[in-house]
Design a protein around this motif. Structure first.
Motif, PDB file in Angstrom:
ATOM      1  N   SER A  70       0.826  -1.205   0.000  1.00 22.00           N
ATOM      2  CA  SER A  70       0.000   0.000   0.000  1.00 22.00           C
ATOM      3  C   SER A  70       0.862   1.257   0.000  1.00 22.00           C
ATOM      4  O   SER A  70       0.505   2.267  -0.610  1.00 22.00           O
ATOM      5  CB  SER A  70      -0.931   0.006   1.217  1.00 22.00           C
ATOM      6  N   ASP A  71       2.011   1.188   0.695  1.00 20.52           N
ATOM      7  CA  ASP A  71       2.914   2.337   0.748  1.00 20.52           C
ATOM      8  C   ASP A  71       3.697   2.522  -0.548  1.00 20.52           C
ATOM      9  O   ASP A  71       4.276   3.587  -0.771  1.00 20.52           O
ATOM     10  CB  ASP A  71       3.907   2.178   1.904  1.00 20.52           C
ATOM     11  N   HIS A  72       3.721   1.474  -1.397  1.00 20.65           N
ATOM     12  CA  HIS A  72       4.460   1.545  -2.653  1.00 20.65           C
ATOM     13  C   HIS A  72       3.520   1.397  -3.853  1.00 20.65           C
ATOM     14  O   HIS A  72       3.917   0.871  -4.896  1.00 20.65           O
ATOM     15  CB  HIS A  72       5.533   0.449  -2.697  1.00 20.65           C
ATOM     16  N   ALA A  73       2.315   1.883  -3.703  1.00 24.82           N
ATOM     17  CA  ALA A  73       1.330   1.748  -4.783  1.00 24.82           C
ATOM     18  C   ALA A  73       1.829   2.367  -6.086  1.00 24.82           C
ATOM     19  O   ALA A  73       1.547   1.859  -7.181  1.00 24.82           O
ATOM     20  CB  ALA A  73       0.003   2.385  -4.358  1.00 24.82           C
ATOM     21  N   ARG A  74       2.585   3.450  -5.984  1.00 24.58           N
ATOM     22  CA  ARG A  74       3.073   4.114  -7.195  1.00 24.58           C
ATOM     23  C   ARG A  74       4.027   3.239  -7.983  1.00 24.58           C
ATOM     24  O   ARG A  74       4.184   3.427  -9.199  1.00 24.58           O
ATOM     25  CB  ARG A  74       3.756   5.427  -6.825  1.00 24.58           C
ATOM     26  N   ASP A  75       4.684   2.302  -7.301  1.00 26.87           N
ATOM     27  CA  ASP A  75       5.628   1.421  -8.000  1.00 26.87           C
ATOM     28  C   ASP A  75       4.923   0.589  -9.066  1.00 26.87           C
ATOM     29  O   ASP A  75       5.545   0.198 -10.060  1.00 26.87           O
ATOM     30  CB  ASP A  75       6.336   0.497  -7.012  1.00 26.87           C
ATOM     31  N   LEU A  76       3.645   0.317  -8.848  1.00 30.65           N
ATOM     32  CA  LEU A  76       2.896  -0.472  -9.834  1.00 30.65           C
ATOM     33  C   LEU A  76       2.682   0.296 -11.130  1.00 30.65           C
ATOM     34  O   LEU A  76       2.399  -0.311 -12.174  1.00 30.65           O
ATOM     35  CB  LEU A  76       1.546  -0.905  -9.251  1.00 30.65           C
ATOM     36  N   GLN A  77       2.792   1.615 -11.059  1.00 29.31           N
ATOM     37  CA  GLN A  77       2.667   2.412 -12.279  1.00 29.31           C
ATOM     38  C   GLN A  77       3.879   2.207 -13.183  1.00 29.31           C
ATOM     39  O   GLN A  77       3.814   2.404 -14.399  1.00 29.31           O
ATOM     40  CB  GLN A  77       2.535   3.896 -11.912  1.00 29.31           C
ATOM     41  N   VAL A  78       4.989   1.804 -12.568  1.00 28.75           N
ATOM     42  CA  VAL A  78       6.230   1.602 -13.321  1.00 28.75           C
ATOM     43  C   VAL A  78       6.287   0.193 -13.915  1.00 28.75           C
ATOM     44  O   VAL A  78       6.714  -0.012 -15.051  1.00 28.75           O
ATOM     45  CB  VAL A  78       7.449   1.845 -12.414  1.00 28.75           C
TER      46      VAL A  78
END
Length: 210
Positions: A88-96
């Motif tokens: 949840s804290d690294h949700a933005r990583d899934l955009q990559v």
């Protein structure tokens, strides 16, 4: 026997705390278990499997260590609550790109955290195992196949289609054996505090709240 979703969440929260998780993670366990049960997934059974294996283990052994896009636990099995909170804290990583999780116990408990990522990104997140897949937009959930008690690996990535969302439930019907396991862990939080339990973190601790 059926339980209201409030009862599911409260029981799961106390059970997780009784198994040794911090109150913060216990709250996440309660919310995750409820989220699954509301979507016709037996979150109580998944949590019972996890707690029996974790039972007061060191969180560091079950926490994810990242090597690039691959996450794994030093102790062998990822905890879906610890890994989910990190996800949840690294949700933005899934955009990559996709994230790959190593061996994970009770992997279905990761789905509420994947849903959190979907909600944050206002998109769809897919969780893929060798023989099962789940897709969520943060609210709806669709599962194809059966999530096992332990997954050797899984891939979480953006994208997917929710073809047949799970039915919504207002009450849960956990198996009596699974509920007994959760109740057993939950009862630990009601035990009278002793000096040893206070020092180990149970009960009110050394502070005087009266």
């Amino acid at each position: 026997m059926t339980l209201s979703m409030n009862e599911v969440e409260a029981t799961a929260k106390r059970a997780a705390r009784g198994a040794g998780y911090s109150w913060g993670l216990a709250e996440e366990a309660g919310k995750a278990t409820r989220w699954l049960c509301e979507r016709d997934v037996d979150g109580c059974a998944a949590l019972a499997v996890l707690l029996q294996a974790f039972d007061c283990a060191r969180e560091a052994d079950w926490s994810p260590l990242a090597e690039g896009s691959h996450w794994q636990a030093p102790g062998g099995n990822l905890c879906p609550l610890l890994a989910g909170a990190a996800l949840s804290d690294h949700a933005r990583d899934l955009q990559v790109g996709a994230l790959v999780f190593g061996a994970t116990l009770a992997p279905v408990l990761l789905l509420p955290f994947a849903a959190s990522c979907a909600a944050q990104s206002q998109g769809i997140v897919s969780v893929g195992l060798p023989n099962a897949r789940a897709v969520t937009d943060g609210d709806a959930l669709a599962i194809d196949g059966v999530f096992p008690e332990r997954a050797e690996n899984m891939e979480i990535h953006m994208g997917g289609e929710i073809a047949a969302p799970a039915a919504r439930r207002s009450r849960a019907a956990p198996g009596s054996d699974m509920l007994q396991i959760l109740d057993r862990f939950a009862r630990r939080t009601f035990a009278p505090a002793t000096e040893q339990s206070r020092l180990s973190g149970a009960g009110a601790g050394l502070s005087d709240n009266d």
